[in-house]
Design a protein around this motif. Structure first.
Motif, PDB file in Angstrom:
ATOM      1  N   VAL A  49      41.386  42.115  33.332  1.00  0.00           N
ATOM      2  CA  VAL A  49      40.123  42.275  32.568  1.00  0.00           C
ATOM      3  C   VAL A  49      40.046  41.000  31.665  1.00  0.00           C
ATOM      4  CG1 VAL A  49      38.919  44.008  30.488  1.00  0.00           C
ATOM      5  CG2 VAL A  49      40.780  44.684  32.711  1.00  0.00           C
ATOM      6  N   ALA A  52      38.658  38.415  34.022  1.00  0.00           N
ATOM      7  CA  ALA A  52      37.600  38.358  34.111  1.00  0.00           C
ATOM      8  C   ALA A  52      36.918  38.218  33.057  1.00  0.00           C
ATOM      9  CB  ALA A  52      36.633  39.634  34.679  1.00  0.00           C
ATOM     10  N   ILE A  66      36.734  41.886  39.904  1.00  0.00           N
ATOM     11  CA  ILE A  66      38.370  41.980  39.170  1.00  0.00           C
ATOM     12  C   ILE A  66      39.283  42.585  41.001  1.00  0.00           C
ATOM     13  CG2 ILE A  66      39.709  43.270  37.778  1.00  0.00           C
ATOM     14  CD1 ILE A  66      38.048  43.487  35.898  1.00  0.00           C
ATOM     15  N   MET A  69      41.822  45.986  40.047  1.00  0.00           N
ATOM     16  CA  MET A  69      43.420  47.071  39.086  1.00  0.00           C
ATOM     17  C   MET A  69      43.412  48.340  39.494  1.00  0.00           C
ATOM     18  SD  MET A  69      40.112  47.623  35.746  1.00  0.00           S
ATOM     19  CE  MET A  69      38.279  48.000  36.744  1.00  0.00           C
ATOM     20  N   ALA A  79      39.416  52.147  31.242  1.00  0.00           N
ATOM     21  CA  ALA A  79      39.426  51.656  32.547  1.00  0.00           C
ATOM     22  C   ALA A  79      37.703  51.522  31.977  1.00  0.00           C
ATOM     23  CB  ALA A  79      39.269  51.801  33.646  1.00  0.00           C
ATOM     24  N   GLU A  82      36.281  49.740  28.927  1.00  0.00           N
ATOM     25  CA  GLU A  82      36.667  47.945  29.499  1.00  0.00           C
ATOM     26  C   GLU A  82      35.519  47.334  29.819  1.00  0.00           C
ATOM     27  OE1 GLU A  82      41.356  46.938  28.934  1.00  0.00           O
ATOM     28  OE2 GLU A  82      40.584  48.093  30.862  1.00  0.00           O
ATOM     29  N   ILE A  83      34.785  48.346  31.597  1.00  0.00           N
ATOM     30  CA  ILE A  83      34.159  47.925  32.352  1.00  0.00           C
ATOM     31  C   ILE A  83      33.010  47.791  31.506  1.00  0.00           C
ATOM     32  CG2 ILE A  83      32.658  48.938  34.578  1.00  0.00           C
ATOM     33  CD1 ILE A  83      35.522  49.672  35.701  1.00  0.00           C
ATOM     34  N   GLU A  87      30.308  44.892  30.914  1.00  0.00           N
ATOM     35  CA  GLU A  87      28.813  44.614  31.360  1.00  0.00           C
ATOM     36  C   GLU A  87      28.038  44.890  30.978  1.00  0.00           C
ATOM     37  OE1 GLU A  87      25.860  45.215  34.069  1.00  0.00           O
ATOM     38  OE2 GLU A  87      27.653  44.391  34.629  1.00  0.00           O
ATOM     39  N   LEU A  94      28.873  41.828  36.565  1.00  0.00           N
ATOM     40  CA  LEU A  94      30.581  41.944  36.849  1.00  0.00           C
ATOM     41  C   LEU A  94      31.173  43.116  37.990  1.00  0.00           C
ATOM     42  CD1 LEU A  94      33.376  42.624  35.615  1.00  0.00           C
ATOM     43  CD2 LEU A  94      32.886  44.414  34.745  1.00  0.00           C
ATOM     44  N   PRO A  96      34.031  45.246  39.245  1.00  0.00           N
ATOM     45  CA  PRO A  96      35.233  45.728  39.109  1.00  0.00           C
ATOM     46  C   PRO A  96      35.765  46.546  40.287  1.00  0.00           C
ATOM     47  CG  PRO A  96      34.064  47.059  38.213  1.00  0.00           C
ATOM     48  CD  PRO A  96      32.706  46.120  38.801  1.00  0.00           C
TER      49      PRO A  96
END
Length: 292
Positions: A49, A52, A66, A69, A79, A82-83, A87, A94, A96
């Motif tokens: 993360v 990225a 990524i 994860m 998660a 973070e995503i 984004e 991105l 993920p």
């Protein structure tokens, strides 16, 4: 005769190398015309993360993936946060990825699940719902959420990548993922088998399939690639790899694309002598040979 679609071409930042080298590779990949840059989250090397996010900030247009994860290591609510944050900061760039993680590493971290398959299903289901802006309450075997909703969900659909090897896990990836991550050095038979499971799990859907291809160019390329393959397939026949000039590498990419792989992430060898040169070679010499 049907011509296979032009695969996207990217390069992987494998954490054999220190994090401070990522910036120059990201810039070289972006400037040379590559489509994607993939970063890994390997215990206990580098955060996928964090890598990225930095790569997205340094670059202008390239997609950052990524891969992947580990679901036992990161709470699904974290998660999703973070995503969603990445984004919204860098819309549409991105990819993920989630997966079981290496079980020995999960054991070292004290988070090894007795049923990784159950965890993956629960995790992917909750993650998709959270990223869609839903309020999620669930009491699963591993994933437990009580009225969790993101304040700032993504404004558009985020393609969720799932990596897996076993057929049951591949089926979950087909059912709940948008992108499927193949392990490195897969053979034609392995790629075809995975694609069959994906199609059966979600009839009528065409998944993006990302294949990792170990490759090198320049003097000693074949020797470097063969040594790397031995690390990844110690007990079996190595699958696709590429070594040599631009046309030789492009020919292997076309073969992989004919099997349904939509994106190829070139995986450098651990002893690659010129990582930036490899990225530029792929973007300026190999990518134009693929058309599209």
């Amino acid at each position: 005769m049907t011509t296979a679609p032009t695969p996207r071409l990217g390069i992987t930042y494998v954490p054999y190398r220190p994090p401070e080298e990522l910036r120059e590779l990201a810039l070289a990949a972006d400037d040379s015309g590559l489509d994607e840059l993939w970063v890994w989250e390997d215990c206990f090397k580098q955060s996928g993360v964090a890598a990225a996010g930095a790569a997205l900030a340094w670059t202008r247009r390239i997609r950052i993936g990524i891969g992947l994860m580990p679901t036992p290591l990161r709470n699904v609510g974290l998660a999703a946060m973070e995503i969603a944050t990445l984004e919204r900061l860098f819309p549409g760039r991105l990819i993920p990825g989630i997966g079981h993680g290496v079980q020995d590493w999960m054991g070292q971290a004290g988070v090894r699940a007795s049923s990784p398959l159950t965890l993956l299903r629960e995790y992917a289901t909750a993650l998709r719902r959270l990223l869609a802006g839903e309020e999620v309450t669930t009491e699963g075997r591993y994933v437990r959420l009580d009225r969790v909703r993101l304040d700032w969900p993504p404004e558009a659909h985020v393609p969720l990548a799932i990596g897996a090897d076993g057929p049951k896990s591949v089926a979950v990836a087909g059912e709940l993922g948008d992108v499927f991550l193949l392990s490195a050095a897969r053979s034609a038979e392995q790629i075809t088998a995975a694609r069959t499971v994906l199609d059966q799990a979600a009839p009528g859907r065409r998944h993006e399939i990302v294949g990792a291809l170990i490759a090198s160019t320049g003097p000693g390329a074949r020797e470097r690639v063969d040594a790397e393959l031995a690390r990844w397939t110690p007990d079996g026949e190595p699958g696709f790899s590429a070594a040599g000039d631009a046309e030789s590498v492009a020919a292997q990419l076309r073969r992989v694309a004919e099997l349904g792989v939509t994106s190829v992430a070139i995986q450098p060898t651990a002893d690659e002598p010129d990582l930036l040169g490899l990225a530029r070679f792929l973007g300026t010499e190999v990518r134009p040979l693929l058309g599209g």
